[in-house]
Design a protein around this motif. Structure first.
Motif, mmCIF file in Angstrom:
data_model
loop_
_atom_site.group_PDB
_atom_site.id
_atom_site.type_symbol
_atom_site.label_atom_id
_atom_site.label_comp_id
_atom_site.label_asym_id
_atom_site.label_seq_id
_atom_site.Cartn_x
_atom_site.Cartn_y
_atom_site.Cartn_z
ATOM 1 N N ARG A 113 -65.269 20.621 -20.680
ATOM 2 C CA ARG A 113 -66.414 19.746 -20.887
ATOM 3 C C ARG A 113 -67.247 20.115 -22.111
ATOM 4 O O ARG A 113 -67.665 19.272 -22.872
ATOM 5 N N ALA A 114 -67.463 21.403 -22.302
ATOM 6 C CA ALA A 114 -68.405 21.811 -23.349
ATOM 7 C C ALA A 114 -67.744 22.497 -24.537
ATOM 8 O O ALA A 114 -68.398 22.752 -25.551
ATOM 9 N N LYS A 161 -83.064 13.894 -19.267
ATOM 10 C CA LYS A 161 -81.620 14.067 -19.468
ATOM 11 C C LYS A 161 -81.029 14.883 -18.331
ATOM 12 O O LYS A 161 -81.688 15.769 -17.790
ATOM 13 N N TYR A 162 -79.777 14.611 -17.997
ATOM 14 C CA TYR A 162 -79.136 15.391 -16.932
ATOM 15 C C TYR A 162 -79.042 16.870 -17.334
ATOM 16 O O TYR A 162 -79.370 17.763 -16.557
ATOM 17 N N HIS A 163 -78.602 17.122 -18.537
ATOM 18 C CA HIS A 163 -78.567 18.485 -19.078
ATOM 19 C C HIS A 163 -79.514 18.583 -20.264
ATOM 20 O O HIS A 163 -79.629 17.612 -21.019
ATOM 21 N N ASP A 222 -76.757 18.436 -23.568
ATOM 22 C CA ASP A 222 -75.673 17.516 -23.936
ATOM 23 C C ASP A 222 -75.978 16.101 -23.437
ATOM 24 O O ASP A 222 -77.101 15.822 -23.011
ATOM 25 N N GLN A 223 -74.985 15.236 -23.487
ATOM 26 C CA GLN A 223 -75.240 13.815 -23.173
ATOM 27 C C GLN A 223 -74.672 13.409 -21.816
ATOM 28 O O GLN A 223 -74.508 12.227 -21.539
ATOM 29 N N LEU A 224 -74.342 14.384 -20.987
ATOM 30 C CA LEU A 224 -73.772 14.074 -19.674
ATOM 31 C C LEU A 224 -74.752 13.219 -18.865
ATOM 32 O O LEU A 224 -75.956 13.404 -18.972
ATOM 33 N N THR A 225 -74.213 12.318 -18.028
ATOM 34 C CA THR A 225 -75.124 11.443 -17.279
ATOM 35 C C THR A 225 -75.176 11.810 -15.791
ATOM 36 O O THR A 225 -74.458 12.702 -15.340
ATOM 37 N N TYR A 226 -75.998 11.083 -15.072
ATOM 38 C CA TYR A 226 -76.280 11.418 -13.681
ATOM 39 C C TYR A 226 -75.216 10.976 -12.699
ATOM 40 O O TYR A 226 -75.374 10.018 -11.980
ATOM 41 N N ARG A 227 -74.102 11.701 -12.638
ATOM 42 C CA ARG A 227 -73.079 11.310 -11.661
ATOM 43 C C ARG A 227 -73.443 11.831 -10.277
ATOM 44 O O ARG A 227 -72.876 11.429 -9.283
ATOM 45 N N SER A 257 -69.987 11.894 -5.886
ATOM 46 C CA SER A 257 -70.295 13.211 -6.430
ATOM 47 C C SER A 257 -69.846 14.332 -5.487
ATOM 48 O O SER A 257 -69.913 14.188 -4.268
#
Ligand code: CTP
Length: 308
Positions: free
Chosen positions: A148-149, A264-266, A269-274, A280
């Motif tokens: 992911r990162a 922001k979720y993080h 970064d640009q990860l979204t709210y899953r 989930s």
């Protein structure tokens, strides 16, 4: 339980910093520790020890019992020979979650003042130090984070970035849940080879196979039915054993803050709210409510999301 401060220096913190005068509840903190010890021994469950396994041993994944892997030579060599936090007990610890609630919080200095700082999933600190601090005593690394990162280490540039992140951690404990779920063994092996080949000072830890279910069991008895504890909740539960006061920062699994502004979720970064969807793996809002209750009882101290 009480004795936890959730500092939502945006997150649990924001809400609670407004309520002011939070007081630590030592009696409750001691009770919780004792209670948790009936389900797990955080010092031992923090890592499998070298003496308990041999290279080549088969290991079944905790969440995919039908699939297995084995203890590689590299992993065997990097496992600790004694519990990594043996004889450690700190007056206070910070657990830093990864919510964007930390952005513009200026919690960095406060976080770094705690004698022991726990971070999650190799979250970057350098460019965010004013808000998240920079010291790290223990950091987790889900195998999926490499994908992911760090671009799944597909290019030399990603490999270099990953190596730099690990080097920057100095002698911290690197906690790798290598046997939770199938799929990340190649990434874990790559990281371990790097640590070995470059002679990094990092102290590797791999949680025991019983940890996840023991933590779930503990919370179930508190009537908190958690599907699969998040890294943050695992850290909270483990840390009760080696910290008196627990201060949580950056725990805020919601897309808006208390004033309706986007979060922001993080923070990095640009990860979204899953995690708000039913597919989930986690139930972070439930975890948040549980930790908030602890906060109100004086167990969990936070300023900005739980604890910042
Ligand atoms: N967290 C939170 N609110 C967010 C993001 C994270 O409360 N918006 C907390 C959670 O406890 C989470 C921890 O911070 O486990 C670390 O965040 P992250 O790296 O995003 O963990 P995830 O990969 O989302 O979940 P996990 O590693 O637990 O599977």
């Amino acid at each position: 339980p009480s004795g936890t401060e959730v500092n939502s220096s945006k997150g649990l913190s924001e809400h609670f910093s407004q309520t002011g005068n939070w007081t630590f509840n030592l009696t409750l903190a001691n009770l919780i520790r004792k209670d948790i010890l009936r389900f797990l021994d955080p010092l031992r469950d923090l890592s499998i020890l070298r003496g308990a396994v041999r290279p080549g041993d088969t290991v079944h994944y905790v969440l995919d019992r039908h699939s297995s892997t084995h203890i590689t030579e590299t992993l065997y060599r990097l496992l600790p020979s004694a519990p990594p936090l043996k004889s450690q007990f700190h007056r206070s610890c910070a657990i830093v979650g990864n919510s964007g609630i930390l952005l513009n919080s200026r919690c960095g200095e406060e976080i770094d003042r705690h004698p022991f700082v726990i971070r999650c999933n190799l979250a970057p600190v350098e460019e965010f130090s004013e808000d998240v601090g920079s010291r790290t005593d223990l950091v987790t690394m889900n195998p999926s984070v490499v994908q992911r990162a760090f671009g799944d280490l597909q290019t030399e540039e990603w490999q270099l970035r990953f190596a730099q992140r690990l080097k920057a951690l100095g002698g911290s404990v690197l906690w790798i849940p290598a046997f939770m779920a199938k799929g990340g063994e190649g990434r874990v092996e790559w990281a371990l080879q790097l640590i070995q080949d470059q002679g990094l000072e990092l102290r590797t830890a791999v949680p025991s196979l019983r940890l996840l279910h023991a933590v779930r069991g503990y919370w179930l008895t508190k009537r908190v039915p958690i599907k699969r504890p998040s890294t943050g909740l695992l850290m909270y539960t483990l840390a009760t054993r080696f910290c008196s006061e627990l201060h949580l920062y950056g725990f805020w699994p919601f897309p808006r803050d208390a004033h309706g502004a986007t979060v922001k979720y993080h923070y990095y970064d640009q990860l979204t709210y899953r995690y708000t969807s039913s597919s989930s793996p986690h139930t972070m809002p439930l975890e948040y409510r549980t930790l908030s209750t602890l906060h109100s009882q004086g167990r969990c101290g936070c300023t900005r999301g739980l604890g910042a």
